[in-house]
Motif scaffolding. Structure first.
Motif, PDB file in Angstrom:
ATOM      1  N   ASP A  24       0.807  -1.214   0.000  1.00 21.42           N
ATOM      2  CA  ASP A  24       0.000   0.000   0.000  1.00 21.42           C
ATOM      3  C   ASP A  24       0.845   1.271   0.000  1.00 21.42           C
ATOM      4  O   ASP A  24       0.467   2.258  -0.628  1.00 21.42           O
TER       5      ASP A  24
ATOM      6  N   GLU B  33      -5.854  -1.929  -1.958  1.00 17.75           N
ATOM      7  CA  GLU B  33      -7.225  -1.424  -1.840  1.00 17.75           C
ATOM      8  C   GLU B  33      -7.140   0.070  -1.580  1.00 17.75           C
ATOM      9  O   GLU B  33      -6.681   0.500  -0.529  1.00 17.75           O
ATOM     10  N   ARG B  34      -7.570   0.874  -2.533  1.00 20.09           N
ATOM     11  CA  ARG B  34      -7.306   2.304  -2.468  1.00 20.09           C
ATOM     12  C   ARG B  34      -8.455   3.090  -3.087  1.00 20.09           C
ATOM     13  O   ARG B  34      -9.299   2.541  -3.784  1.00 20.09           O
ATOM     14  N   SER B  35      -8.451   4.382  -2.815  1.00 22.34           N
ATOM     15  CA  SER B  35      -9.447   5.288  -3.370  1.00 22.34           C
ATOM     16  C   SER B  35      -8.791   6.652  -3.538  1.00 22.34           C
ATOM     17  O   SER B  35      -7.644   6.865  -3.117  1.00 22.34           O
ATOM     18  N   ALA B  36      -9.525   7.603  -4.111  1.00 23.98           N
ATOM     19  CA  ALA B  36      -8.969   8.941  -4.311  1.00 23.98           C
ATOM     20  C   ALA B  36      -8.616   9.601  -2.989  1.00 23.98           C
ATOM     21  O   ALA B  36      -7.630  10.340  -2.891  1.00 23.98           O
ATOM     22  N   ASP B  37      -9.413   9.353  -1.951  1.00 20.29           N
ATOM     23  CA  ASP B  37      -9.156   9.955  -0.637  1.00 20.29           C
ATOM     24  C   ASP B  37      -8.181   9.146   0.203  1.00 20.29           C
ATOM     25  O   ASP B  37      -7.605   9.666   1.159  1.00 20.29           O
ATOM     26  N   ASN B  38      -8.018   7.881  -0.132  1.00 18.90           N
ATOM     27  CA  ASN B  38      -7.121   6.998   0.616  1.00 18.90           C
ATOM     28  C   ASN B  38      -6.242   6.246  -0.388  1.00 18.90           C
ATOM     29  O   ASN B  38      -6.381   5.051  -0.587  1.00 18.90           O
ATOM     30  N   PRO B  39      -5.332   6.982  -1.028  1.00 20.50           N
ATOM     31  CA  PRO B  39      -4.567   6.381  -2.123  1.00 20.50           C
ATOM     32  C   PRO B  39      -3.453   5.478  -1.639  1.00 20.50           C
ATOM     33  O   PRO B  39      -3.042   5.531  -0.475  1.00 20.50           O
TER      34      PRO B  39
ATOM     35  N   LYS C 240      -4.562   4.091 -11.204  1.00 24.07           N
ATOM     36  CA  LYS C 240      -5.389   5.111 -10.562  1.00 24.07           C
ATOM     37  C   LYS C 240      -5.211   5.109  -9.040  1.00 24.07           C
ATOM     38  O   LYS C 240      -4.892   4.091  -8.437  1.00 24.07           O
ATOM     39  N   ASP C 241      -5.452   6.267  -8.451  1.00 24.98           N
ATOM     40  CA  ASP C 241      -5.499   6.430  -6.996  1.00 24.98           C
ATOM     41  C   ASP C 241      -4.204   6.037  -6.307  1.00 24.98           C
ATOM     42  O   ASP C 241      -4.190   5.364  -5.270  1.00 24.98           O
TER      43      ASP C 241
END
Length: 256
Positions: free
Chosen positions: A85, A139-145, A192-193
């Motif tokens: 991560d 496991e990631r997102s735009a707010d939690n890259p 991405k992210d």
């Protein structure tokens, strides 16, 4: 949520070791508050595996000047986990037993310049090249890259250069910054992210800076533990939109 896994390149150096210790403390606290699986912390060493050990800390041999070694180290990590991560590269070269930062052009030596470029600029690109599949499974997102961070230096800023000198270090750190900027643009399309960021840790009391601390005020000379905590706090606040940034230990932007 998957457990969060970390990779610290240069885990035996002053800043790298402090980051490893801070991450161990963090993950221990997180584990005590939840029932989730423990994070794994992978840290690299160059020649001799350190005797520093802890639960969920895994030492991996890596020579950042050798792409085969980088590839093998990441292959070893793939045998133990499906994803990474956060990657934090703390390896840097300012001086050697035989070479000091150049005060004037007449002191330039080709071998030292190329060694500086290899360690300070090329290594992070090669690490990114081989770690990408493990970051892709984070496991990631735009707010939690996912994070790909590299320790840079304020002297790598071209527009902030008012004193000159330190040719190999300045040039190699500027090259690092451009490489990470390029990477952030490519990965916006293909991964991405992920937040790619270069960071200035402050002047830290380590072997790298020890010959050059004479003119540093006490309040501006950080302990490795303080710098590590501040750097990680900045990374905690990063979103994917901030990928491609050059920031200091307080999260303030540094001019390129």
């Amino acid at each position: 949520m998957k457990q969060k896994n970390y990779l610290v390149i240069g885990g035996t150096g002053g800043i790298g070791r402090a980051i490893v210790k801070e991450l161990l403390q963090r993950t221990a606290n997180e584990q005590s508050d939840t029932d989730t699986a423990h994070a794994k912390i992978y840290a690299t060493y160059h020649i001799t595996q350190p005797d520093f050990a802890a639960d969920h800390l895994y030492w991996i041999s890596m020579d950042v000047s050798d792409e085969d070694s980088i590839e093998q180290a990441i292959a070893d990590i793939k045998q133990q986990t499906t994803h990474i991560d956060w990657v934090i590269n703390c390896v840097g070269l300012l001086h050697t037993p035989h070479n000091q930062p150049e005060k004037a052009l007449r002191q330039m030596q080709a071998d030292f310049f190329l060694q500086s470029m290899q360690i300070n600029a090329l290594a992070s690109l090669l690490i990114a090249k081989h770690i990408k599949p493990l970051l892709a499974k984070s496991e990631r997102s735009a707010d939690n890259p996912a994070i790909f961070a590299t320790i840079s230096a304020r002297v790598g800023s071209i527009s902030d250069n008012r004193l000159g000198g330190w040719y190999s270090y300045r040039i190699s750190k500027a090259a690092l910054n451009m490489g990470m900027k390029n990477l952030s643009i490519e990965w916006r399309r293909s991964l991405k992210d992920v937040c790619v960021v270069v960071m200035q840790p402050g002047t830290v009391d380590t072997q790298l800076s020890s010959p050059f601390q004479g003119n540093v005020a006490d309040e501006k000379l950080f302990t490795p533990a303080y710098s590590a905590a501040r750097l990680l706090a900045v990374l905690d606040s990063m979103g994917a939109a901030q990928s491609g940034g050059f920031v200091d230990w307080a999260g303030e932007s540094i001019p390129w």
